[in-house]
Design a protein around this motif. Structure first.
Motif, mmCIF file in Angstrom:
data_model
loop_
_atom_site.group_PDB
_atom_site.id
_atom_site.type_symbol
_atom_site.label_atom_id
_atom_site.label_comp_id
_atom_site.label_asym_id
_atom_site.label_seq_id
_atom_site.Cartn_x
_atom_site.Cartn_y
_atom_site.Cartn_z
ATOM 1 N N LYS A 18 -3.546 -7.026 -4.935
ATOM 2 C CA LYS A 18 -2.217 -7.595 -4.688
ATOM 3 C C LYS A 18 -1.679 -8.299 -5.918
ATOM 4 C CE LYS A 18 -2.695 -8.117 0.288
ATOM 5 N NZ LYS A 18 -2.853 -9.032 1.410
ATOM 6 N N VAL A 19 -2.535 -9.069 -6.613
ATOM 7 C CA VAL A 19 -2.096 -9.833 -7.777
ATOM 8 C C VAL A 19 -1.788 -8.914 -8.953
ATOM 9 C CG1 VAL A 19 -2.861 -11.506 -9.512
ATOM 10 C CG2 VAL A 19 -3.263 -11.949 -7.089
ATOM 11 N N GLU A 22 1.601 -6.812 -9.347
ATOM 12 C CA GLU A 22 2.829 -7.381 -9.890
ATOM 13 C C GLU A 22 3.048 -6.949 -11.329
ATOM 14 O OE1 GLU A 22 2.347 -11.560 -9.320
ATOM 15 O OE2 GLU A 22 2.340 -11.387 -7.130
ATOM 16 N N GLU A 23 1.966 -6.744 -12.079
ATOM 17 C CA GLU A 23 2.063 -6.359 -13.484
ATOM 18 C C GLU A 23 1.991 -4.849 -13.672
ATOM 19 O OE1 GLU A 23 -1.221 -8.401 -15.167
ATOM 20 O OE2 GLU A 23 -0.473 -10.384 -14.587
ATOM 21 N N LYS A 64 1.617 1.173 -6.728
ATOM 22 C CA LYS A 64 1.653 0.947 -8.165
ATOM 23 C C LYS A 64 0.465 1.674 -8.787
ATOM 24 C CE LYS A 64 5.015 -2.105 -7.822
ATOM 25 N NZ LYS A 64 5.424 -3.265 -8.503
#
Length: 158
Positions: A18-19, A22-23, A64
């Motif tokens: 999840k973290v 974002e990137e 992603k």
């Protein structure tokens, strides 16, 4: 002193997905959905990928690159373990059921997870793993809830 809940390696990996998402850059959702759909189909015969498939299925809407890498990692695991199998022995045919739980194992809502399986002879014929519907205030309460869920499964499916 602040008490922090202990997290399992799998929950840590879910948080990491999840973290790091974002990137990460977006990918073609069609390819990702095809891979995850195939993994979902394989879960019926490969119970060892159930949790990992559940995790990658959380990102079907906006996958992603990091999620695609995780799904491909599951495929590599499957390729490496293709020769593994179960050996069923000829034994007396008895129906046996087992249930277990982890008390307040979910770090997000503190609900316990119950697992249950039923064997007929040496073959597993039914199994499940799911969150309990209520937060257990003690390990004894979580254990009773797990036993109840297992008994309900036995009555409904057998």
């Amino acid at each position: 002193m602040e008490c922090k809940p202990l997290s399992t390696p799998m929950e840590t990996n879910l948080h990491k997905l999840k973290v790091e998402a974002e990137e990460s850059e977006p990918i073609d959702p069609t390819l990702y959905r095809e891979i995850v759909g195939s993994l979902m189909h394989l879960v019926n015969t490969r119970l060892d990928i159930c949790y990992a498939t559940n995790v990658v299925s959380h990102f079907m809407c906006e996958p992603k690159k990091i999620h695609l890498m995780a799904a491909k990692h599951i495929l590599r695991y499957l390729r490496g373990s293709i020769g593994f199998g179960l050996n069923y022995e000829q034994v007396e045919i008895n129906l046996q059921g087992y249930s277990d739980f982890d008390w307040a194992g979910s770090t997000t809502d503190r609900k316990s997870t119950t697992g249950c399986c039923f064997n007929l002879g040496s073959a597993m014929i039914s199994w499940f793993s799911r969150k309990q519907s209520a937060v257990a205030l003690s390990s004894t309460e979580a254990e009773y809830m797990a036993a109840s869920m297992g008994a309900r499964e036995a009555i409904q499916t057998h």
